[in-house]
Every structure is written in structure tokens, then in C-alpha cells.
Motif scaffolding. Sequence first.
Motif, mmCIF file in Angstrom:
data_model
loop_
_atom_site.group_PDB
_atom_site.id
_atom_site.type_symbol
_atom_site.label_atom_id
_atom_site.label_comp_id
_atom_site.label_asym_id
_atom_site.label_seq_id
_atom_site.Cartn_x
_atom_site.Cartn_y
_atom_site.Cartn_z
ATOM 1 N N GLY A 11 -6.706 4.559 1.491
ATOM 2 C CA GLY A 11 -5.375 5.035 1.159
ATOM 3 C C GLY A 11 -4.367 4.707 2.253
ATOM 4 O O GLY A 11 -4.566 3.807 3.068
ATOM 5 N N THR A 12 -3.308 5.462 2.272
ATOM 6 C CA THR A 12 -2.216 5.205 3.210
ATOM 7 C C THR A 12 -2.685 5.236 4.660
ATOM 8 O O THR A 12 -2.333 4.365 5.454
ATOM 9 C CB THR A 12 -1.083 6.231 2.997
ATOM 10 N N THR A 63 -2.252 -3.307 -3.066
ATOM 11 C CA THR A 63 -3.642 -2.949 -3.335
ATOM 12 C C THR A 63 -3.789 -1.872 -4.404
ATOM 13 O O THR A 63 -4.893 -1.375 -4.640
ATOM 14 C CB THR A 63 -4.346 -2.493 -2.040
ATOM 15 N N GLY A 64 -2.676 -1.512 -5.039
ATOM 16 C CA GLY A 64 -2.751 -0.561 -6.141
ATOM 17 C C GLY A 64 -2.309 0.838 -5.797
ATOM 18 O O GLY A 64 -2.459 1.751 -6.609
ATOM 19 N N GLY A 65 -1.737 1.014 -4.609
ATOM 20 C CA GLY A 65 -1.199 2.315 -4.238
ATOM 21 C C GLY A 65 0.206 2.476 -4.786
ATOM 22 O O GLY A 65 0.680 1.670 -5.594
ATOM 23 N N PRO A 66 0.889 3.509 -4.329
ATOM 24 C CA PRO A 66 2.239 3.757 -4.832
ATOM 25 C C PRO A 66 3.217 2.636 -4.468
ATOM 26 O O PRO A 66 3.064 1.983 -3.440
ATOM 27 C CB PRO A 66 2.643 5.068 -4.146
ATOM 28 N N ALA A 67 4.202 2.455 -5.323
ATOM 29 C CA ALA A 67 5.263 1.473 -5.068
ATOM 30 C C ALA A 67 6.128 2.004 -3.935
ATOM 31 O O ALA A 67 6.800 3.023 -4.081
ATOM 32 C CB ALA A 67 6.088 1.244 -6.324
ATOM 33 N N CYS A 68 6.071 1.331 -2.783
ATOM 34 C CA CYS A 68 6.800 1.823 -1.615
ATOM 35 C C CYS A 68 7.338 0.707 -0.736
ATOM 36 O O CYS A 68 7.958 0.980 0.290
ATOM 37 C CB CYS A 68 5.917 2.759 -0.793
ATOM 38 N N TYR A 69 7.106 -0.542 -1.109
ATOM 39 C CA TYR A 69 7.523 -1.664 -0.274
ATOM 40 C C TYR A 69 9.005 -1.958 -0.483
ATOM 41 O O TYR A 69 9.415 -2.329 -1.578
ATOM 42 C CB TYR A 69 6.679 -2.905 -0.593
#
Length: 130
Positions: A11-12, A63-69
Motif C-alpha cells: 500500500g501507500t 499499481t491499482g491504488g487510489p488516483a492521487c498522481y
Amino acid sequence: MSTSLYERLGGTYGIAGAVDVLVDRLFANAAVNANPAVHAHHGDPTNAPGYKFLVTAWSIQATGGPACYPGLDMGAAHRDLAIASHDFDAVVTEIDATLNFLGVPDAERREFMDLIEGYRAEVVATPTPA
């Protein structure tokens, strides 16, 4: 239901920890910094925290985590750096070595490396026809 690569990489927190190590290694890597445009960016240590933030956010999202870029797409982000194939290879080698150093399992390491390789065409500059 299978877990995402994001989850399997921790994760993060797992991704941020890996990126912290990776960026320090990239900024110190002579092969990566042989490109003068890359060296101009990496040669300024005050750029490291922002770079770590962007690479972490990109990796989380990719990698499939939250949209944050919040950054540019890979083509735009690298457009002015004149990245050659051997420059890309130097970064790929460092990413793979860092993941191996950190003990990322082979399956996850290969999956992440395949993801990185998928961006080669966007990152590597194409020669301008004469």
C-alpha cells in the motif's frame, strides 16, 4: 478476488518506503545521471522531496491504488530530457536492483518491472528526422 499490486507492495506506506530508497539511489547513480538533462534535475538535492512525492503518487496510482498522481503524463514529463534507450535501461536496472534489495517478492517485482517497461515508448525520445 485477487489483490492489486498496490496492496501486494504494502500500500501507500510500502510504496513510499521503497520510493524513498529508490530516489536516493537514482540521484546517486552515475549511469542515470550521465544524461545532462537528467543530471541537471538530480544534481539539485532540493528536488528530491518533490520527486519522491511524485514517484510515490504515480506508483500508487499505476499499481491499482487510489488516483492521487498530480503530475504530467509520462511523455510530457520526460519530453525535454532527451531520454535515450540506454538512459531508460539505467533507470530500469536501478528500479529492479532497489526492489530486489528491499526484498520485494519476485512475482511483484516482475509485475512492477513490466509496468515500467510499458512506458518505454512514452519516455524514450524518438529521433527527429533530418
